[in-house]
Structures are given as C-alpha cells and as structure tokens.
Design a protein around this motif. Structure first.
Motif, PDB file in Angstrom:
ATOM      1  N   GLN A   1     -41.872  61.694 -10.966  1.00  0.00           N
ATOM      2  CA  GLN A   1     -40.566  61.570 -10.324  1.00  0.00           C
ATOM      3  C   GLN A   1     -39.432  61.602 -11.344  1.00  0.00           C
ATOM      4  OE1 GLN A   1     -40.939  58.003  -7.991  1.00  0.00           O
ATOM      5  NE2 GLN A   1     -42.279  58.959  -6.456  1.00  0.00           N
TER       6      GLN A   1
ATOM      7  N   THR B   1     -41.278  64.796  -1.637  1.00  0.00           N
ATOM      8  CA  THR B   1     -40.325  63.738  -1.996  1.00  0.00           C
ATOM      9  C   THR B   1     -39.391  64.192  -3.108  1.00  0.00           C
ATOM     10  OG1 THR B   1     -41.912  62.028  -1.357  1.00  0.00           O
ATOM     11  CG2 THR B   1     -40.117  61.375  -2.817  1.00  0.00           C
TER      12      THR B   1
ATOM     13  N   MET C   1     -40.341  55.292  -0.560  1.00  0.00           N
ATOM     14  CA  MET C   1     -39.567  55.247  -1.794  1.00  0.00           C
ATOM     15  C   MET C   1     -38.616  54.064  -1.825  1.00  0.00           C
ATOM     16  SD  MET C   1     -40.591  57.451  -3.874  1.00  0.00           S
ATOM     17  CE  MET C   1     -39.308  57.064  -5.044  1.00  0.00           C
TER      18      MET C   1
ATOM     19  N   THR D   1     -39.905  51.259  -3.641  1.00  0.00           N
ATOM     20  CA  THR D   1     -39.965  51.435  -5.094  1.00  0.00           C
ATOM     21  C   THR D   1     -38.625  51.199  -5.760  1.00  0.00           C
ATOM     22  OG1 THR D   1     -41.701  53.071  -4.763  1.00  0.00           O
ATOM     23  CG2 THR D   1     -40.631  53.058  -6.911  1.00  0.00           C
TER      24      THR D   1
END
Length: 523
Positions: free
Chosen positions: A164, A209, A240, A243
C-alpha cells in the motif's frame, strides 16, 4: 627619419589570417549590433502582443470570420479546403482517473504499521512497531526489513503495508525502493514456504483497494453487472478504516487533500510490476474468475487519456502471465473477449484494447483474433455467435467484409439523421468522415482477425476470397480526392492488408491438383 625606418613605414601592413581580432573597435561594433538586435526583437514582441490584443478585443466582431468574404471566395475555399484530421492517429481514451478523490482511503502519512494488528516476533519487528511512520519507512529503505526475513516468512500485514505504501508514495525513488524490497522478500518467502504456508500475493481486493485509492471509481474498475467481484466498495472502505482510523493527528503532517496532482503512472507501473513478479514466482495464486476480473480491471485502466503516450510494456508482460495461468481456457477465453468488447463505446478505444493484447504468445493471438471478430460484429450491429472453428471464423469475416462497403455505411448512417433546417452538404461531409473513420478501424480489426501462424490450404482459399472481396467492395468503392485525405488513409490500409494477405497466400501451396489459384467471382 632613418632610411630603415622609412622602409618599414612604406611597407603595407601584413593582413592577419585570424578570423577574429579581440580589439576595442570590434568589441564596440559587436555591442552596437547586439543592441540593435535587442531593439528589433523588443519591437517585434510588442507588435505581436499588440496584434494579439487587437484580436482578443475584436473576437465578437470577427466571430463569423467569413462574413466579409464574397460568395465567390466562399465557394473557392469550400472547393479547395483540405480535410486532414478526420481520422486521428491515437485513440481518444477515457477519463478513468478522478484525481480529486485520490488518497481518500489512505496516504503515506497515515499508513502506520502499528495499526495492522501485527504482533512482533523479532527485534527488528519490535523496532518497527516502536517507530513513527517516517522512521518505519526509513528502516525499510535501508534494508533492515530484508535482513529480518532471510530465513523466516515475512508476516502478511507487513507485506500488505509495504504494498500500500508503494502504491501511494509520491516519491518515485521511494516507491521503487519499496518495490525492490517487496520482490526480495517475496522471493525469499517462495523459497522457504511449503504447502501449508503459501507465500502472500496481493488479492483482487488488495489490488482494487490501491487502484481506488489512486482515484479510480470502483464502478469504473468493474463496469459490467454480470462480472462483479465478491466484495464491493463499502467492504474496501470498512476494512481500510480499521487500519488508518487509529492514526493520531500529528503537527508535522500535511493537510488533507488529493494524494496526486496527475495520474500516478510510476506508482501504477510499480503495482503492475509486482503483480507480474508474483504471478511468475508463485503459480496458481489466482483463480480463473479472479484472473478474468483482474484482466478487465487492467484493460479499463489502460484507457486513461494520460497513459496514451506511455508504452504499457509492463501491462503486456502481466497479461502474458495471467493468460497463461488460466486453467479452463476454452471456457474463459470467449467470456473474456465478450467482456472486453463492452469496456468502451468508442471503436478506436476498442481497437486499442485489441492491440494491447500481447501477440507473441499463442493465447494472446487467439484472444486478438476472436476479440476482433466480436468487436466487428458489435460495430456492424450483426449480433451473431462467433464460432470456435477457424474456417468458420474466416467465412464469417468474409461476410463482415461485404458489409463494410463505404457507400453503404454512409447511406445507413445518414438515414434518419438529416434535419430539415440543417445544412445537408455539411452533414453529408461529417457523416462520410465518421463512416471512413469507422471503416479505418474495422479494417485494422479485419487484419487482426485474419492473422494465423500457419496457413493451410483451406485458409488459403478463404484468403483468396477475402482478397477479392476487399478489392471489390472496399477498394473499388473509394474515390480518392486531394481534399479528402481520410479516403487516401483508408485506401492505404486496404493496400497494406491486401499485400499482407498476398504474402500469406504466396508462402503456402495451392490446393492439391492445382498449379495456380484464380479468383472466382461471387455467385
């Protein structure tokens, strides 16, 4: 005055052969000339600016442009005006990325490894979890993470975090260094893993994502209703949010805003490179359905307008790996072709998608042939089932070629479009340009659909018929004109396809029992 001195003075001066003498007189002359040039340049610039200002002030008065021209001059311009840009060289593309929404899920500042539900197992992992976001990234770039996983598997949260960060970090060098670390760790994981603990590769949800976070709407990634993943955008956002929601505000963080000001081509290419690496090192990581959806996602992204001038070689390399990894090829290949033909409504965009499929593997060539036939059928509005047999495909291509006669297409496009108050001549020219643009694309698709590695005697007969149809229905129907360059452009494509087919015919033997092949007229 002495005679010797008189002798020296009476001699003419010796002319030097040096091309430039650095004397005060020459320097003054150069300075004057330079000053004159500067004055002329300044005056010219003022004149240009003055004319631009006059033009901008008189836009309303000169909006018509041709109002002061006589009828004779208008007729002259209409007769000798040249139309050059009716058929563009590049596909128009689409606005796939919405950069104002980029970074709406996460950015490089709020991706903290401490929020990834990660339990440290060694000193380096403990050091990572005791550091801030900037320090974590520094440790990764400097190689501390690679040394921690030489002999043990890297935990999935760490790999997902790296993936990411690589996709969103605006610095090209940092993103590329993270890519190198990801590849290194993935290769080590593959070497020490077993059947119980398979190495991690980004799932379809992980890829979706990061792409949605780059600014692509979820509905753009999966535009077909009958081909949707098992998750939706809400699932991505909620996952997400767990997170990034724990990130505490920091004074040194930049204010919230779009993560990218232009299409993040470097981050996108790095994501594609890592996926290609994973599909090479780790076999069987995706199911056939996931491969199909991933291919459609990549095809849709490739239509972005800002990616038109970028060679998408990494995309094609990933396509090769994904096509090879499809297990049920006979079932998924027709489904893939039908789905790709629905990704855009513009014919030039569809041709781009066909040509993006790699032609240097057998499966890629099969996709290009069938996809071309599917798109031709769609553009000609001939909704027929595409056969699997190559001979039947060539027969169908011959039928399609007959329908591509320029005069017939212009006539069909003009039906129902002419309005009573419209300028019929202007409308006819526009319709003809659109028709020839369509024929130009269709002929390229015909060329793709007729390409075979080896040509047997049956295909040779089909090629002979195709040559006759191309000459009779397309070439002979085009009347070239010096003003209408698009006609010449289409005729050039016809000549190249005809030459390609003749070359294929000449490299194969005639039918058994014949010395020569002759064209037979249609019955």
């Amino acid at each position: 005055m002495t005679p010797l001195l008189n002798l020296h003075l009476s001699k003419p001066p010796v002319v030097s052969q040096v091309s430039y003498v650095n004397s005060l007189e020459n320097l003054l002359k150069e300075k004057e000339e330079s000053k004159r040039v500067d004055e002329l340049e300044k005056q010219l610039q003022e004149d240009i600016q003055g004319r631009e200002a006059d033009c901008s002030d008189g836009d309303d008065e000169n909006a018509g442009g041709d109002e002061d021209l006589s009828e004779e001059h208008r007729a002259f311009l209409k007769r000798f005006s040249v139309i050059c840009h009716a058929i563009p060289d590049y596909h128009p593309g689409e606005d796939v990325f919405e950069l104002s929404t980029s970074g709406k899920i996460f950015n490089q500042h709020n991706l903290d490894l401490r929020n990834f539900h990660f339990i440290p197992q060694n000193p380096i992992e403990k050091l990572l979890l005791s550091s801030g976001v900037t320090q974590q990234l520094s440790l990764v770039i400097n190689g501390f993470l690679s040394s921690a996983y030489n002999c043990v598997l890297c935990p999935v949260p760490v790999l997902k975090w790296l993936f990411q960060v690589m996709s969103v970090h605006p610095d090209y060098c940092v993103s590329t260094q993270i890519l190198d670390r990801l590849m290194d760790i993935t290769l080590k994981n593959a070497s020490i893993s077993d059947e119980q603990s398979k190495p991690w590769i980004p799932s379809l949800a992980d890829v979706s994502t990061v792409v949605v976070n780059m600014g692509v709407a979820f509905r753009s990634l999966f535009p077909l209703q009958h081909l949707q993943p098992s998750f939706n955008e809400c699932d991505i956002l909620s996952q997400m949010q767990e997170t990034v929601s724990k990130q505490q505000p920091r004074e040194d963080l930049t204010p919230a805003g779009p993560a990218f000001s232009s299409v993040p081509e470097n981050n996108l290419i790095n994501v594609v490179k890592f996926l290609g690496f994973c599909t090479t090192v780790i076999q069987g990581g995706y199911t056939d359905q996931e491969i199909l959806l991933l291919l459609l996602l990549l095809f849709k992204i490739s239509l972005e307008k800002q990616l038109k001038q970028i060679p998408l070689i990494d995309f094609q390399c990933l396509f090769i790996k994904l096509l090879i990894n499809i297990k049920d090829w006979d079932t998924k290949m027709p489904e893939l072709c039908l789905a790709v033909s629905e990704l855009s409504s513009h014919h030039h965009n569809l041709l781009w998608l066909v040509q993006l499929v790699p032609s240097w593997i057998i499966r890629g060539r099969e996709v290009r042939r069938r996809l071309s036939l599917v798109i031709i059928s769609k553009l000609l509005k001939k909704h027929v089932e595409i056969p699997d047999d190559s001979d039947k495909q060539m027969s169908l291509l011959l039928e399609f070629l007959v329908y591509m006669k320029p005069s017939n297409l212009v006539r069909k496009m003009s039906q129902g479009l002419k309005q009573q108050n419209a300028d019929e001549d202007h409308l006819d020219i526009e319709l003809e340009q659109k028709a020839y643009y369509l024929i130009y694309i269709l002929l390229h698709l015909v060329s793709e659909a007729s390409f075979f590695d080896t040509v047997n005697s049956n295909q040779r007969q089909h090629l002979l018929k195709l040559c006759g149809a191309l000459d009779k229905h397309i070439k002979c129907d085009i009347r070239e004109d010096a003003r209408l360059f698009y006609r010449t452009k289409v005729k050039d494509v016809v000549a190249r396809i005809y030459g390609k087919w003749q070359d294929m015919i000449q490299t194969t033997r005639p039918t058994q029992g014949k010395l020569h092949d002759f064209w037979e007229p249609d019955s």
